[in-house]
Write an enzyme that holds these catalytic residues in place. Structure first.
Site, PDB file in Angstrom:
ATOM      1  N   CYS A  86     -21.997  19.935  21.986  1.00 16.69           N
ATOM      2  CA  CYS A  86     -22.198  19.968  20.747  1.00 16.69           C
ATOM      3  C   CYS A  86     -21.344  20.829  19.526  1.00 16.69           C
ATOM      4  O   CYS A  86     -20.959  22.152  21.142  1.00 16.69           O
ATOM      5  CB  CYS A  86     -23.507  20.745  21.243  1.00 16.69           C
ATOM      6  SG  CYS A  86     -24.259  22.156  19.733  1.00 16.69           S
ATOM      7  N   HIS A 136     -27.285  39.360  16.803  1.00 16.38           N
ATOM      8  CA  HIS A 136     -26.631  39.837  15.812  1.00 16.38           C
ATOM      9  C   HIS A 136     -25.998  39.594  14.918  1.00 16.38           C
ATOM     10  O   HIS A 136     -27.235  39.540  14.125  1.00 16.38           O
ATOM     11  CB  HIS A 136     -25.470  38.811  16.922  1.00 16.38           C
ATOM     12  CG  HIS A 136     -25.231  37.034  16.900  1.00 16.38           C
ATOM     13  ND1 HIS A 136     -25.398  36.928  15.275  1.00 16.38           N
ATOM     14  CD2 HIS A 136     -25.568  36.385  17.407  1.00 16.38           C
ATOM     15  CE1 HIS A 136     -25.836  35.466  15.354  1.00 16.38           C
ATOM     16  NE2 HIS A 136     -25.820  35.067  16.716  1.00 16.38           N
ATOM     17  N   HIS A 171     -28.448  36.513  12.784  1.00 19.10           N
ATOM     18  CA  HIS A 171     -28.958  36.899  12.533  1.00 19.10           C
ATOM     19  C   HIS A 171     -30.189  38.062  11.594  1.00 19.10           C
ATOM     20  O   HIS A 171     -30.478  37.853  11.481  1.00 19.10           O
ATOM     21  CB  HIS A 171     -30.218  37.554  13.280  1.00 19.10           C
ATOM     22  CG  HIS A 171     -30.244  36.223  15.391  1.00 19.10           C
ATOM     23  ND1 HIS A 171     -29.134  36.806  15.957  1.00 19.10           N
ATOM     24  CD2 HIS A 171     -29.982  35.536  15.533  1.00 19.10           C
ATOM     25  CE1 HIS A 171     -28.898  35.592  17.040  1.00 19.10           C
ATOM     26  NE2 HIS A 171     -29.181  34.924  16.414  1.00 19.10           N
TER      27      HIS A 171
HETATM   28  N1  MSP Z   1     -36.251  29.275  17.237  1.00 23.31           N
HETATM   29  C1  MSP Z   1     -35.079  29.001  16.410  1.00 23.31           C
HETATM   30  C2  MSP Z   1     -35.828  29.018  15.090  1.00 23.31           C
HETATM   31  C3  MSP Z   1     -37.567  28.785  14.960  1.00 23.31           C
HETATM   32  S1  MSP Z   1     -38.016  28.841  13.167  1.00 23.31           S
HETATM   33  C4  MSP Z   1     -39.308  27.738  13.282  1.00 23.31           C
HETATM   34  C5  MSP Z   1     -33.624  29.307  16.574  1.00 23.31           C
HETATM   35  N2  MSP Z   1     -33.609  30.666  16.460  1.00 23.31           N
HETATM   36  S2  MSP Z   1     -31.992  31.104  16.295  1.00 23.31           S
HETATM   37  O1  MSP Z   1     -32.197  32.470  17.485  1.00 23.31           O
HETATM   38  O2  MSP Z   1     -30.950  30.613  17.296  1.00 23.31           O
HETATM   39  O3  MSP Z   1     -31.846  31.755  14.953  1.00 23.31           O
HETATM   40  C6  MSP Z   1     -30.822  30.973  14.167  1.00 23.31           C
HETATM   41  C7  MSP Z   1     -30.854  31.822  13.091  1.00 23.31           C
HETATM   42  O4  MSP Z   1     -30.272  32.388  12.845  1.00 23.31           O
HETATM   43  C8  MSP Z   1     -29.930  30.351  12.112  1.00 23.31           C
HETATM   44  O5  MSP Z   1     -30.205  29.490  11.450  1.00 23.31           O
HETATM   45  C9  MSP Z   1     -29.576  31.764  11.397  1.00 23.31           C
HETATM   46  O6  MSP Z   1     -30.412  32.226  10.544  1.00 23.31           O
HETATM   47  C10 MSP Z   1     -29.532  32.638  12.231  1.00 23.31           C
HETATM   48  N3  MSP Z   1     -28.135  32.562  12.196  1.00 23.31           N
HETATM   49  C11 MSP Z   1     -27.567  32.635  14.177  1.00 23.31           C
HETATM   50  N4  MSP Z   1     -25.867  32.679  14.642  1.00 23.31           N
HETATM   51  C12 MSP Z   1     -25.497  32.479  12.808  1.00 23.31           C
HETATM   52  C13 MSP Z   1     -24.357  32.741  12.564  1.00 23.31           C
HETATM   53  N5  MSP Z   1     -23.133  32.395  13.394  1.00 23.31           N
HETATM   54  N6  MSP Z   1     -23.907  33.011  10.879  1.00 23.31           N
HETATM   55  C14 MSP Z   1     -25.020  32.569  10.221  1.00 23.31           C
HETATM   56  N7  MSP Z   1     -26.521  32.933  11.046  1.00 23.31           N
HETATM   57  C15 MSP Z   1     -26.900  32.483  11.867  1.00 23.31           C
HETATM   58  O7  MSP Z   1     -32.706  28.440  15.798  1.00 23.31           O
END
Ligand code: MSP
Length: 494
Positions: free
Chosen positions: A145, A18, A21
Site C-alpha cells: 500500500c 498531525h 488532519h
Molecule cells: N476514520 C477515517 C475516516 C472516516 S470518515 C467517515 C479516516 N481517518 S484518518 O484519521 O485516517 O483521517 C484521514 C483524513 O485525514 C484524510 O482524508 C485527510 O482529511 C486527513 N489527512 C490525513 N493525513 C493527511 C495528509 N498527509 N495530508 C492531508 N490530509 C491528511 O480515514
C-alpha cells in the site's frame, strides 16, 4: 432560509493528530466561519469527531497495553484539545463509541438486513489495516500500500456482504451529472473510471475473534461491523438522528464533505449506496484535497513522519498556525511541507504583512490625529466591492488558498499606496489630504479585518479592539472622531 452543513472525516484515534488532519479541519472551519457570516450562526452546522472502532485501533491499544476504551478516550481528548488550540468552531464532536451512535448503527444494520441489502457469504480480498480498506492489485506499488508502505493481508473468511453492486448504475449517473458532485474534476474522473470497472459487493463484517473492538451485528453476535459502516453514519448521528430529528430536518443533506483522496473511493461508493438503501438524500459535494507529504511520502501516523499542530500553535499562535497550515498549497494539490520555511512565511505574510500594515496605519493615526478617526470623505483605496465579489466566488467554489492570496494582494496594494502617498510628507503641507489618506487607510484596515475573520478570527478581534468596533457594527464605516488605539503588535516577528 439557506443552510450550510459541513463535515470533516472523523479521524482514527490510533495516534494524536498531525497537520494533515489539522489542514482538513481548518479548511472546514474557515468555510463554516465564512458561511456563518453570510447566513447567521444558527444556519450553519459544522461536524467533526473521532472514529474509534476497528482492527487498527484494537491493535494499537493492545500494543500500548491499554484497554481499548481507555486508549480511545485519551486520544479522542487529544483531538479535542488540538481543535481547541486551533480555535476550531465545530458545533458537535461525534465519537463513534457514544452510546446513541452505537444504537443508531445497530438500527441501520437491521434495516439494511431486513430489506435484503446485506447477505451472508464468503469473502476473499486484500486488506490494508492502515487504511482499513480493501485493495485491488492495481492499488499497490511493489505489492505494498503506497500510503502505509505495507503489504496488505489476505482476508478469506465468512462475512456479511453489502449489495454495493446493486447501486452501480444509479450512482454512476448521479456522479456523472454532478447531482452528487465530486470536486475537483480530477477526483471525479478517478471515481468515474473506478465505477466503470464495475462495483463489487463488499464485506461489511469481521468475525468477532478477529475484530472484537467493533459494533456487533444485531442479527449475528459472532460478527462485528466493518468500521466504515459505523463511521459513515456519524454524518447522520452527529445531527442527533434518528433520536432527535430537529437538526436533521434543518441541516440534512450535507452541503460539503471535506477530505483527502485516501478516503475518496469509500466515500464515493459505499457511503452514497448506504444512503440510497436507507432512502436518505445524498450529500451535495465531496471536496477532495491533496496530501501533505514529507520528502515525497504521505505524512501519516502509521509512518510516523508527522508535524504536531500543537507545536506550531506554541511557536506561531493559533492564528499563525491556522494560516501556515492552510496557505501551503492550493487545496486540490499535494505538497511537500518544509517545516523550516514556516518562520519565513510567518514573518513575511503576517508579521511584516498584515501586522506591520495595521501598526503603521494606527501609528500614524496616533501621531497625526491623537488616536481619533479623522473626518474626511470616503474614497476607497481599493475597490472593496470587487475584492468581496471575488472572495465570495472563491468561497462558493472552495478556493480557500486563492482567498489567502487575495488578502495578501490587498495588503501589498495598501503598502504600495502608503509608499506612493507618503503621508509623512503630506503632513507637512496638506492637512485635508492627510485626513483623507488616514481615514481611508483606517477604513481599509476595517475591511481587511472582516475578510480575514474566517482564517484568523483572533486577529480580527484584536483589530476590532484597536478600531473600537465590534462584530455587530464592523460592517459600517468608522465614525469620525471616535477613539482608536495602536496597542500591541498583532504578530511578533520570529
Ligand atoms: N476514520 C477515517 C475516516 C472516516 S470518515 C467517515 C479516516 N481517518 S484518518 O484519521 O485516517 O483521517 C484521514 C483524513 O485525514 C484524510 O482524508 C485527510 O482529511 C486527513 N489527512 C490525513 N493525513 C493527511 C495528509 N498527509 N495530508 C492531508 N490530509 C491528511 O480515514
Amino acid at each position: 432560509m439557506k443552510k450550510f452543513y459541513i463535515t470533516t472525516p472523523i479521524y482514527y484515534v490510533n495516534a494524536k493528530p498531525h497537520i494533515g488532519h489539522a489542514c482538513t479541519t481548518i479548511v472546514a472551519d474557515v468555510l463554516a466561519r465564512f458561511w456563518r457570516q453570510q447566513l447567521g450562526d444558527k444556519n450553519v452546522f459544522f461536524l467533526t469527531g473521532t472514529d474509534e472502532h476497528g482492527a487498527k485501533i484494537q491493535e494499537m491499544a493492545k500494543a500500548a497495553n491499554k484497554n481499548p476504551q481507555q486508549f480511545v478516550d485519551e486520544i479522542s481528548e487529544q483531538f479535542k484539545s488540538t481543535w481547541r488550540a486551533l480555535n476550531i468552531s465545530n458545533d458537535n464532536f461525534l465519537r463513534t463509541t457514544d452510546k446513541k451512535h452505537i444504537e443508531a448503527v445497530a438500527k441501520v444494520l437491521n434495516e439494511l438486513y431486513e430489506n435484503g441489502y446485506i447477505h451472508k457469504g464468503e469473502y476473499d480480498a486484500l486488506y490494508c489495516v492502515g487504511c482499513e480498506q480493501y485493495k485491488t492489485k492495481t492499488d499497490l506499488i511493489d505489492g505494498k500500500c503506497p500510503d502505509h508502505q505495507k503489504e496488505p493481508e489476505v482476508q478469506k473468511e465468512e462475512a456479511y456482504l453489502f449489495r454495493l453492486s446493486k447501486f452501480q448504475n444509479e450512482l454512476l449517473s448521479l456522479i456523472k451529472t454532478d447531482k452528487y458532485q465530486i470536486l475537483p474534476p480530477s477526483s471525479k474522473k478517478e471515481i468515474v473510471a473506478f465505477y466503470e470497472q464495475g462495483l463489487q459487493d463488499i464485506a461489511i463484517s469481521r468475525r468477532k475473534e478477529k475484530v472484537s473492538w467493533g459494533i456487533e451485528l444485531p442479527f449475528d453476535k459472532n460478527h462485528t461491523t466493518y468500521v466504515w459502516i459505523d463511521a459513515f453514519l456519524n454524518y447522520l448521528t452527529g445531527l442527533g438522528w434518528p433520536h432527535a430529528k430537529e437538526n436533521y430536518k434543518k441541516f440534512w443533506p450535507v452541503d460539503v464533505q471535506i477530505m483527502s483522496k485516501d478516503i475518496l473511493r469509500v466515500h464515493a461508493t459505499i457511503w452514497p449506496a448506504m444512503l440510497l438503501a436507507l432512502k436518505e438524500k445524498l450529500p451535495k459535494h465531496l471536496f477532495i484535497h491533496g496530501y501533505f507529504t514529507i520528502n515525497g511520502q504521505k505524512m501519516s501516523k502509521t509512518l510516523g513522519n508527522v508535524i504536531d499542530p500543537n507545536d506550531l500553535v506554541k511557536k506561531f499562535g493559533s492564528d499563525g498556525a491556522r494560516y501556515l497550515i492552510i496557505s501551503q498549497f492550493p487545496l486540490g494539490q499535494d505538497g511537500d511541507v518544509k517545516a523550516e520555511e514556516f518562520a519565513t512565511k510567518f514573518n513575511a505574510d503576517l508579521a511584516n504583512g498584515i501586522g506591520n500594515l495595521v501598526s503603521r496605519v494606527l501609528g500614524m493615526t496616533e501621531k497625526y490625529f491623537d488616536n481619533k478617526v479623522p473626518k474626511s470623505t470616503n474614497e476607497p483605496i481599493i475597490d472593496w466591492g470587487d475584492v468581496k465579489k471575488e472572495y465570495m466566488d472563491n468561497f462558493e467554489n472552495f478556493k480557500i488558498f486563492e482567498n489567502t492570496k487575495l488578502i495578501l494582494d490587498a495588503i501589498k496594494r495598501l503598502d504600495g499606496f502608503i509608499a506612493g502617498a507618503k503621508p509623512w510628507e503630506v503632513a507637512k503641507t496638506n492637512q485635508e489630504e492627510l485626513k483623507k489618506i488616514i481615514f481611508n487607510l483606517l477604513e481599509s484596515v476595517r475591511e481587511l479585518a472582516i475578510l480575514i475573520a474566517p482564517f484568523m478570527p483572533e486577529t480580527t478581534n484584536k483589530i476590532f479592539v484597536k478600531l473600537n468596533i465590534n462584530e455587530k457594527n464592523a460592517d459600517k464605516p468608522l465614525k469620525a472622531g471616535s477613539d482608536v488605539s495602536k496597542g500591541d503588535a498583532l504578530f511578533q516577528r520570529i
